[in-house]
Design a protein around this motif. Structure first.
Motif, short mmCIF file in Angstrom:
data_model
loop_
_atom_site.label_atom_id
_atom_site.label_comp_id
_atom_site.label_asym_id
_atom_site.label_seq_id
_atom_site.Cartn_x
_atom_site.Cartn_y
_atom_site.Cartn_z
N GLU A 57 32.38 26.70 -21.69
CA GLU A 57 31.93 26.19 -22.98
C GLU A 57 32.88 26.60 -24.11
N ASN A 58 33.42 27.83 -24.03
CA ASN A 58 34.32 28.30 -25.09
C ASN A 58 35.63 27.52 -25.09
N ILE A 59 36.13 27.17 -23.92
CA ILE A 59 37.37 26.39 -23.86
C ILE A 59 37.18 25.04 -24.53
N ALA A 60 36.08 24.38 -24.24
CA ALA A 60 35.83 23.07 -24.85
C ALA A 60 35.62 23.19 -26.37
N MET A 61 34.94 24.25 -26.81
CA MET A 61 34.68 24.41 -28.25
C MET A 61 35.95 24.73 -29.03
N SER A 62 37.02 25.13 -28.36
CA SER A 62 38.25 25.48 -29.07
C SER A 62 38.99 24.26 -29.60
N TYR A 63 38.59 23.05 -29.20
CA TYR A 63 39.28 21.84 -29.65
C TYR A 63 38.63 21.31 -30.92
N MET A 121 41.36 28.98 -15.56
CA MET A 121 40.15 29.51 -14.92
C MET A 121 40.23 29.38 -13.39
N THR A 122 39.44 30.22 -12.72
CA THR A 122 39.28 30.17 -11.28
C THR A 122 37.83 29.83 -10.98
N TYR A 123 37.59 28.78 -10.17
CA TYR A 123 36.23 28.33 -9.93
C TYR A 123 36.19 27.62 -8.58
N PRO A 124 35.05 27.61 -7.93
CA PRO A 124 34.93 26.89 -6.65
C PRO A 124 34.75 25.40 -6.88
N GLY A 125 35.27 24.59 -5.98
CA GLY A 125 35.08 23.15 -6.07
C GLY A 125 35.81 22.55 -7.25
N GLN A 126 35.14 21.65 -7.99
CA GLN A 126 35.75 21.00 -9.14
C GLN A 126 34.76 20.94 -10.29
N ASN A 154 30.17 30.64 -19.66
CA ASN A 154 30.53 30.85 -21.07
C ASN A 154 31.98 30.48 -21.34
N ASP A 155 32.87 30.83 -20.39
CA ASP A 155 34.29 30.50 -20.56
C ASP A 155 34.49 28.99 -20.60
N THR A 199 28.82 21.96 -26.69
CA THR A 199 29.23 21.91 -25.28
C THR A 199 28.09 22.47 -24.43
N TYR A 200 27.91 21.88 -23.25
CA TYR A 200 26.88 22.33 -22.32
C TYR A 200 27.48 22.37 -20.92
N ALA A 201 27.42 23.54 -20.28
CA ALA A 201 27.81 23.67 -18.88
C ALA A 201 26.57 23.48 -18.02
N ILE A 202 26.56 22.43 -17.19
CA ILE A 202 25.38 22.12 -16.37
C ILE A 202 25.79 22.02 -14.91
N GLN A 203 24.81 21.76 -14.06
CA GLN A 203 25.05 21.64 -12.61
C GLN A 203 25.73 22.88 -12.05
N ALA A 204 25.22 24.05 -12.45
CA ALA A 204 25.77 25.34 -11.98
C ALA A 204 27.26 25.47 -12.26
#
Length: 510
Positions: free
Chosen positions: A439-445, A489-494, A436-437, A451-456
């Motif tokens: 998607e919300n960051i992208a929607m703020s522009y 944000m903090t997230y694994p990988g890229q 959700n975070d 916006t769609y967050a995919i691939q886990a």
């Protein structure tokens, strides 16, 4: 008698006569000696006079020679002084000439400056006239035209900068991506470990269900005493030949499991015995923690660790991070760091040491009010670890500035160990919140429609309005979103950000 007197008188007279003769003879010799001595003295005197005259003449010659040399030196000094005086006079003449030239140049420059000032005034007047003409033709004031020009230059600069950044990134990827992948893949292949997911419960197996009643005790006093002594929750249900030990702390679960094992084996189960066994098992677990830390350090070839750091490493065996055993993660990170440091030509022993200690802040004796990376760096500094290792521990989550080459290696290897398939698991709520975070960051522009967050959560697709953003602005938008996600944000990988702009034409056939 008379003869004797006569003889005596004769003797006396002879003596007197002999003395007189001797005196006469001696006086003559004395005179002769005196004369000879006088002659010798005259000769010696003449010789001395000659010697004195000769010395005088020599001294005189030497003095004359010295005077002549001094006169020559004086003459030479006079000649040099005359030459210097001549040179000074020439320099004075040259200085006077240059002074005159400078004065002439100054006057010429003053005249030129006056001419330039007049021409500048004329140019200003002409510029004012031309500006008035342009304003009259364009219908805009000078300030308005300047603002429009600045805005157009800004947009052009942003577009060029975005293109230039993309070109640089593509070029860097072409040259560095292949080698980086080789090093990372080789490091992963050379360090293969099993993946183990730990739960928050432990199952204690028993031989028969009769033991359950003895563990519960009369009116549940035994089970309450065991729970109070170990700090766990013991679940005795209808599951055959099994008792469930539940607690978030693996150390407590292990103490309870070992205590139950001893109590059941001994057969004596009552509150006093329970407290005694729990105290004994707690001591055994502490010894096991220290032994595990020593064995880990020996296995990895790490020497000179402070005893308290050895104990902290041993405690990692009973801790987990997102379901991954912390000690196994630390060992794997240490081995990855050593391999990667060797590939990059750095010290593998230091890298292995930093990799083992990078998560010591996760097993504190007291809960600190700071991130585990910063707390781990302070612990390492407290127990006399070297500054580059302390920095690698504190900077592996970017919470401290990296000042050594070990820091990025530890950060990368920590991510590799945690990103293995199945190595970790996230809580569902945290996973959903992260998506959700994103998607919300992208929607703020502005200009973003969906916006769609995919691939886990590893890819973010951003759809923008074709009438609000042009093709050039999509590049800068993707860079800005990526930077904001990286900072906030903090997230694994890229996370891959894909900006999609499409134009749709819709019509209806009637």
């Amino acid at each position: 008698m008379t003869e004797i007197i006569i003889a005596a008188a004769s003797l006396i007279a002879g003596c007197i006569a002999g003395f007189a003769v001797f005196r006469y003879v001696a006086t003559g010799k004395y005179r002769q000696i005196i004369e000879e001595a006088g002659k010798e003295a005259e000769v010696i005197k003449e010789k001395k006079l000659l010697e004195v005259k000769e010395k005088f003449l020599n001294k005189k010659a030497e003095l004359e020679k010295e005077v002549q040399q001094r006169n020559q030196q004086i003459q030479q000094h006079e000649n040099r002084l005359k030459q210097r005086e001549l040179g000074l006079n020439q320099r004075q003449d040259e200085l006077n000439r240059k002074k005159n030239e400078i004065e002439n140049d100054r006057k010429r420059l003053e005249n030129q400056q006056q001419g330039l000032a007049r021409r500048e005034e004329e140019l200003k007047a002409l510029e004012a006239q031309e500006r008035e003409k342009l304003e009259a033709i364009s219908g805009l004031s000078a300030d308005e035209a300047r603002e429009r020009l600045v805005e157009s230059l800004k947009d052009e600069a942003k577009t060029n900068a975005a293109s230039y950044i993309n070109e640089i990134m593509d070029e860097a990827k072409l040259t560095a991506n292949k080698e980086a992948k080789r090093i990372v893949i080789q490091s992963i292949q050379r360090v293969a470990t099993e993946t183990a997911i730990e739960n928050s419960v432990t199952v204690f197996h028993i031989d028969n269900d009769e033991v359950k009643g003895r563990i519960i005790g009369r009116e549940g006093r035994n089970i309450r005493a065991l729970e109070a002594a170990t700090g766990v929750e013991i679940v005795v249900d209808d599951t055959p030949e099994a008792i469930v030990i539940s607690a978030f702390d693996p150390v407590r679960r292990e103490i309870c499991r070992l205590a139950l094992h001893q109590l059941v084996s001994d057969g004596r189960i009552h509150p006093a015995r329970i407290e005694e066994v729990v105290a004994k098992v707690t001591k055994q677990v502490e010894e096991e923690i220290i032994e595990t830390g020593k064995r880990t350090a020996i296995d990895l070839g790490i020497h000179g660790l402070h005893p308290e750091l050895v104990r902290i490493v041993g405690k990692m065996k009973y801790r987990s991070s997102y379901g991954q055993n912390l000690l196994q993660h630390a060992r794997e990170t240490a081995n990855l760091c050593a391999v990667m440091a060797s590939e990059l030509g750095l010290n593998p022993k230091k890298a292995k040491r930093a990799g083992l200690l990078h998560d010591i802040g996760k097993v504190p004796d007291e809960e600190p009010e700071m991130p585990h990376a910063i707390y781990g760096a302070k612990l390492a500094e407290k127990y006399k670890e070297k500054p580059d290792i302390c920095n690698a521990i504190g900077a592996h989550h970017d919470e401290m500035e990296m000042t050594s080459l070990l820091a990025p290696i530890v950060q990368v290897c920590d991510a590799i160990s945690g990103a293995r398939p199945g190595a970790r698991r996230e809580i569902v709520e945290a996973y959903i919140k992260r998506l959700n975070d994103l998607e919300n960051i992208a929607m703020s522009y502005p200009g973003v429609t969906k916006t769609y967050a995919i691939q886990a959560g590893r890819e973010l697709r951003v759809i923008v309005g074709a009438d609000k953003i042009d093709d050039k602005q999509t590049e800068s938008l993707s860079n800005e979103i990526a930077k904001k996600i990286q900072d906030e944000m903090t997230y694994p990988g890229q996370v891959k950000i894909t900006v999609i702009r499409e134009t749709r034409a819709v019509s209806y056939a009637k």
